[in-house]
Write an enzyme that holds these catalytic residues in place. Structure first.
Site, PDB file in Angstrom:
ATOM      1  N   ASN A  31       0.607  -0.567  -0.201  1.00 48.51           N
ATOM      2  CA  ASN A  31       0.156  -0.085   0.315  1.00 48.51           C
ATOM      3  C   ASN A  31       0.626   0.726  -0.405  1.00 48.51           C
ATOM      4  O   ASN A  31       1.470   1.416   1.122  1.00 48.51           O
ATOM      5  CB  ASN A  31      -0.799   0.156   1.313  1.00 48.51           C
ATOM      6  CG  ASN A  31      -1.847   1.322   1.582  1.00 48.51           C
ATOM      7  OD1 ASN A  31      -2.061   2.147   0.243  1.00 48.51           O
ATOM      8  ND2 ASN A  31      -2.381   1.341   2.057  1.00 48.51           N
ATOM      9  N   LYS A  33       0.283   4.216  -0.002  1.00 50.57           N
ATOM     10  CA  LYS A  33      -0.740   5.251  -0.185  1.00 50.57           C
ATOM     11  C   LYS A  33      -0.437   7.122  -0.869  1.00 50.57           C
ATOM     12  O   LYS A  33      -0.429   6.692  -2.324  1.00 50.57           O
ATOM     13  CB  LYS A  33      -0.355   5.645   2.126  1.00 50.57           C
ATOM     14  CG  LYS A  33      -0.160   4.258   2.141  1.00 50.57           C
ATOM     15  CD  LYS A  33       0.091   4.469   3.772  1.00 50.57           C
ATOM     16  CE  LYS A  33       0.095   3.191   4.584  1.00 50.57           C
ATOM     17  NZ  LYS A  33       0.066   3.569   6.299  1.00 50.57           N
ATOM     18  N   HIS A 119      -8.920   1.165   5.291  1.00 45.03           N
ATOM     19  CA  HIS A 119      -8.460   1.962   5.870  1.00 45.03           C
ATOM     20  C   HIS A 119      -8.410   2.678   6.903  1.00 45.03           C
ATOM     21  O   HIS A 119      -9.138   3.881   6.881  1.00 45.03           O
ATOM     22  CB  HIS A 119      -7.128   2.522   4.929  1.00 45.03           C
ATOM     23  CG  HIS A 119      -5.759   2.004   5.341  1.00 45.03           C
ATOM     24  ND1 HIS A 119      -5.077   2.845   6.377  1.00 45.03           N
ATOM     25  CD2 HIS A 119      -5.019   1.634   5.152  1.00 45.03           C
ATOM     26  CE1 HIS A 119      -3.931   3.062   6.488  1.00 45.03           C
ATOM     27  NE2 HIS A 119      -3.749   1.770   5.998  1.00 45.03           N
ATOM     28  N   GLU A 121      -6.895   4.917   7.677  1.00 44.41           N
ATOM     29  CA  GLU A 121      -6.144   6.639   7.528  1.00 44.41           C
ATOM     30  C   GLU A 121      -8.205   7.086   6.862  1.00 44.41           C
ATOM     31  O   GLU A 121      -7.818   8.323   7.221  1.00 44.41           O
ATOM     32  CB  GLU A 121      -5.402   6.685   6.233  1.00 44.41           C
ATOM     33  CG  GLU A 121      -3.819   6.812   7.517  1.00 44.41           C
ATOM     34  CD  GLU A 121      -3.112   6.140   6.703  1.00 44.41           C
ATOM     35  OE1 GLU A 121      -2.611   5.973   5.322  1.00 44.41           O
ATOM     36  OE2 GLU A 121      -1.941   5.725   7.133  1.00 44.41           O
ATOM     37  N   GLU A 191      -5.269  -4.501  10.876  1.00 51.34           N
ATOM     38  CA  GLU A 191      -4.351  -3.634  11.194  1.00 51.34           C
ATOM     39  C   GLU A 191      -4.403  -2.690  12.074  1.00 51.34           C
ATOM     40  O   GLU A 191      -5.890  -1.853  12.188  1.00 51.34           O
ATOM     41  CB  GLU A 191      -4.183  -2.669   9.500  1.00 51.34           C
ATOM     42  CG  GLU A 191      -4.289  -2.768   8.430  1.00 51.34           C
ATOM     43  CD  GLU A 191      -3.456  -1.806   7.322  1.00 51.34           C
ATOM     44  OE1 GLU A 191      -2.504  -2.146   6.597  1.00 51.34           O
ATOM     45  OE2 GLU A 191      -4.189  -1.234   7.267  1.00 51.34           O
ATOM     46  N   GLY A 197       2.509   2.101  10.333  1.00 48.52           N
ATOM     47  CA  GLY A 197       3.479   3.319  10.513  1.00 48.52           C
ATOM     48  C   GLY A 197       4.316   3.642  11.631  1.00 48.52           C
ATOM     49  O   GLY A 197       4.727   4.462  11.858  1.00 48.52           O
ATOM     50  N   SER A 237       3.678  -2.108  10.400  1.00 50.37           N
ATOM     51  CA  SER A 237       4.398  -2.360  10.919  1.00 50.37           C
ATOM     52  C   SER A 237       5.256  -4.107  10.159  1.00 50.37           C
ATOM     53  O   SER A 237       6.505  -3.748  10.460  1.00 50.37           O
ATOM     54  CB  SER A 237       5.135  -1.001  12.189  1.00 50.37           C
ATOM     55  OG  SER A 237       4.772   0.125  12.117  1.00 50.37           O
TER      56      SER A 237
END
Ligand code: PGA
Length: 278
Positions: A31, A33, A119, A121, A191, A197, A237
């Site tokens: 991904n 992003k 996701h 985010e 996730e 991240g 991660s």
């Protein structure tokens, strides 16, 4: 690192990645992003294409920014490279007056096979709720795409011991009204938000616990067979240093990789770790 939960359920049949003679697919998806220039995107995919490819029971997927999809699909096709391409989001309608948005059918007609939906985010920054995500999944499937549906708890939710409840709501509301046939085209990515991240990864035991719970949930809502075939990816991660231990877990069927997918050496190493389980 947040502590392990207490769930010890799971389903007796899931001793291996097999179900009457068939294997569950391992998937490693990158991904990207909103990162990398167009030139860098082509360079990266060129580097991946030389080193990795999908095989019978394993699929490699790259999810670049939407404008790059046709060129990357073409690059893989021209090189005869068996790597799938995915979008990172889509609108819940197939077309219309939604300036700036990208629809599932646009992704599909640009050569994408997958789309990431839900996701964290997008949930956090664009206020996407399970009900909307359920519509997006329906629209994506209708357009012929496969879906990578993301779920995961925040650090506060884990600390408050709400992880499994959060996962249950995200999974059941996200896949509401899907048929068993629909679910054949759905992959779930667990996730944990606190691991995305941040450099902090869920331990293999923490990941396994939630993955087993998701599989048990799917079995309850559909059937043991559908659950046994569902690929459940870990994301947060994932790196070459931890990929092998994570994917070694019985219910971890690959990874959704963010930061490490922007470095060809790291992404290739993760794919190789996954291949070692075939
Ligand atoms: P990360 O991102 O690997 O950089 O933690 C994973 C993701 O957001 O899908």
């Amino acid at each position: 690192m947040p502590k392990c939960l207490k769930y010890s359920g799971g389903i007796a049949n899931y001793e291996a990645r097999t179900y009457p003679g068939m294997k569950r697919k391992i998937i490693v998806a990158g991904n990207w992003k909103m990162n990398v220039s167009y030139d860098e995107a082509l360079r990266l995919t060129g580097a991946f294409g030389k080193e990795v490819s999908s095989s019978n029971n394993m699929e490699v997927v790259v999810c670049p920014p939407a404008p790059y999809i046709p060129s990357i699909v073409q690059q893989f096709e021209m090189g005869n490279q068996n790597i799938s391409v995915g979008g990172q989001n889509c609108h819940h309608e197939q077309k219309g007056a939604y300036t700036g948005e990208v629809s599932a059918s646009m992704l599909a007609s640009s050569g994408a096979k997958y789309v990431i939906i839900g996701h964290s985010e997008r949930r956090a920054q664009f206020n996407e709720r399970n009900e909307l995500l359920n519509k997006k999944i329906g629209t994506a499937l209708e357009a012929g795409l496969h879906v990578i549906y993301c779920v995961g708890e925040t650090l506060e939710e884990r600390r408050a011991d709400h992880t499994l409840q959060v996962i249950k709501t995200q999974v059941t509301e996200g896949i509401a009204n899907l048929t068993s046939q629909d679910l054949e085209k759905v992959v779930i990515a667990y996730e944990p938000v606190w691991a995305i991240g941040t450099g902090e990864t869920a331990s293999p035991a923490q990941a396994q616990e939630v993955h087993a719970y998701i599989r048990a949930l799917i079995a309850t809502y559909t059937s043991a067979e559908v659950a046994a075939f569902l690929s459940i990816l870990y994301g947060g991660s994932m790196k070459p240093a931890n990929a092998r231990e994570l994917i070694a877990q019985q219910d971890v069927d690959g990874g959704l990789v963010g930061g490490a997918s922007l470095d060809e050496h790291q992404f290739i190493a993760i794919v190789r770790s996954a291949q070692s389980f075939l």
